[in-house]
Design a protein around this motif. Structure first.
Motif, short mmCIF file in Angstrom:
data_model
loop_
_atom_site.label_atom_id
_atom_site.label_comp_id
_atom_site.label_asym_id
_atom_site.label_seq_id
_atom_site.Cartn_x
_atom_site.Cartn_y
_atom_site.Cartn_z
N SER A 1 0.80 -1.23 0.00
CA SER A 1 0.00 0.00 0.00
C SER A 1 0.83 1.28 0.00
CB SER A 1 -0.97 0.03 1.19
OG SER A 1 -1.80 -1.11 1.18
N GLU B 1 -0.49 3.68 -2.90
CA GLU B 1 -1.78 4.33 -2.61
C GLU B 1 -1.65 5.38 -1.51
OE1 GLU B 1 -1.17 1.17 -2.83
OE2 GLU B 1 -2.74 0.06 -3.89
N GLU C 1 -5.79 3.38 -10.50
CA GLU C 1 -5.47 4.52 -9.64
C GLU C 1 -5.12 5.75 -10.48
OE1 GLU C 1 -5.25 4.98 -6.14
OE2 GLU C 1 -6.58 3.25 -6.23
#
Length: 421
Positions: free
Chosen positions: A134, A137, A174
């Motif tokens: 992660s 992100e 994304e």
């Protein structure tokens, strides 16, 4: 819509050459203002391409990197992928854009050293070195970037093909959601025939680009193998490697085009060759050394076996060739069979002291009887040569039906007579 700067005609899709006037690279994107029905207000379009700071690169990619697009760049080690993107990132920061650079292949000290070397000390991207779940992100949510670099994809997901495709698909979503341009660096296979990882990479990304080293230490960014932005697949841009980074140069400054500007020259012949999926123009240079006991003819790029065969064909085909000449060759073979015709005419030009026109390209093999042998991919070769301004492409007769045309000959002697050698 795309509008031609030369003739003014408009077209729904982009192409390298104008369909009406045939001018090269004159089609420009024409934004249409949106008419809001209720207020009648005209809305100007947003800037959707991020410039790289390299004009020739931006010309190929129609203004730079398109926001929401995923670019995949692969190359052999040392070709300049990281250097190029460090310079692009620093340029974008200098014009007020937010840039995040995920460096999973280089540590802090290595990156700092490169930035100092290239003079990128004041306007730097946000560098992330920690590779953990992660991290992408979280960082993107924090910095809201316009431009993101992942160096490299294979290091990020540890070479697992299935996981690579899954992660890349997620990164693409994304980028589309957050509306930033994403550039992902890929590692080259050991045989230099593509990139490591899943074959699905080419289907997932929007633009697939190859970087490679040129014959004289250039760096070439080849026309995208896949380009959803403009679909231009006939262009390249060139860089020179320097201690302070990459410097963009003209194609005429490289070893990919004849370095001579005369109308005609003795002992030099150009040909179109293929490397992986890319076609480019290279040259054959012939020279005579009369200072040895036995006069020798050198043709750059051919091995000893092919050199002996070439000289035998020349002597059997043309009585005017001096039988006392020996042919020197490189220790390693650099040229493929599609360069044999160019080798022959370069040698004939030098031995007979007759010049060859500089704007002519020779493509094809030659057998032991002096007959021309076909080369595959002639359509792509001809298109490449014509796009670079060559007036004549000379080669063997075509195999089957062809759309593009070139001057076709059956034997080496036919070519010699046509050139008045």
């Amino acid at each position: 819509m795309f509008c031609c700067k030369k003739c003014g005609e408009q077209f729904p899709i982009w192409s390298r050459f104008c369909p009406v006037c045939s001018a090269e690279k004159t089609l420009e994107k024409k934004y249409l203002a949106i008419d809001k029905i209720k207020t009648g207000e005209l809305v100007s379009p947003e800037l959707i391409h991020l410039p790289s700071g390299f004009p020739f690169f931006d010309l190929i990619f129609f203004g730079g990197f398109l926001q929401s697009f995923v670019y995949f760049i692969h190359a052999e080690k040392g070709a300049g992928k990281t250097t190029f993107l460090l310079q692009v990132g620093a340029f974008l920061v200098s014009i007020g854009k937010s840039v995040v650079f995920f460096s999973f292949d280089e540590d802090v000290e290595g990156t700092k050293k490169k930035c100092l070397q290239y003079g990128l000390t004041t306007k730097q991207p946000v560098f992330i070195f920690e590779n953990r779940p992660s991290v992408v992100e979280h960082t993107i949510g924090k910095y809201k970037p316009d431009f993101v670099v992942v160096d490299s994809l294979q290091s990020f997901v540890q070479y697992e093909a299935g996981e690579i495709a899954k992660v890349l698909s997620h990164l693409k979503k994304e980028a589309q959601t957050q509306k930033y341009a994403l550039v992902v660096i890929g590692e080259e296979r050991k045989d230099r025939k593509g990139y490591l990882g899943s074959t699905n990479i080419g289907h997932i990304v929007d633009v697939l680009v190859e970087m490679k080293k040129g014959p004289d230490d250039e760096v070439i960014i080849s026309t995208p193998q896949k380009n959803r932005d403009t679909d231009d697949r006939t262009s390249r841009c060139f860089f020179r490697r320097t201690p302070s980074g990459l410097i963009e140069i003209q194609e005429s400054e490289t070893g990919y085009l004849p370095r001579h500007r005369e109308k005609a020259i003795i002992g030099l012949a150009a040909f179109v060759t293929q490397e992986n999926t890319v076609f480019f123009v290279d040259e054959i240079t012939a020279a005579i050394d009369r200072n040895t006991k036995k006069t020798s003819l050198t043709i750059a790029g051919i091995g000893q076996a092919r050199a002996k065969n070439l000289l035998a064909v020349l002597q059997d085909s043309f009585a005017s060739i001096n039988a006392g000449i020996t042919l020197r060759a490189n220790r390693t073979e650099k040229l493929t069979s599609d360069a044999e015709l160019a080798c022959m005419v370069a040698a004939l030009s030098l031995l007979l002291e007759k010049p060859l026109p500089i704007e002519t390209v020779f493509v094809g093999g030659v057998d032991n009887l002096g007959c021309l042998l076909p080369s595959y991919g002639m359509e792509q070769r001809v298109k490449r040569a014509k796009a670079l301004g060559y007036k004549k492409i000379i080669g063997p007769k075509a195999i089957g039906s062809q759309i593009v045309m070139w001057e076709e000959y059956e034997t080496l002697d036919d070519v010699r007579k046509m050139l008045s050698l």
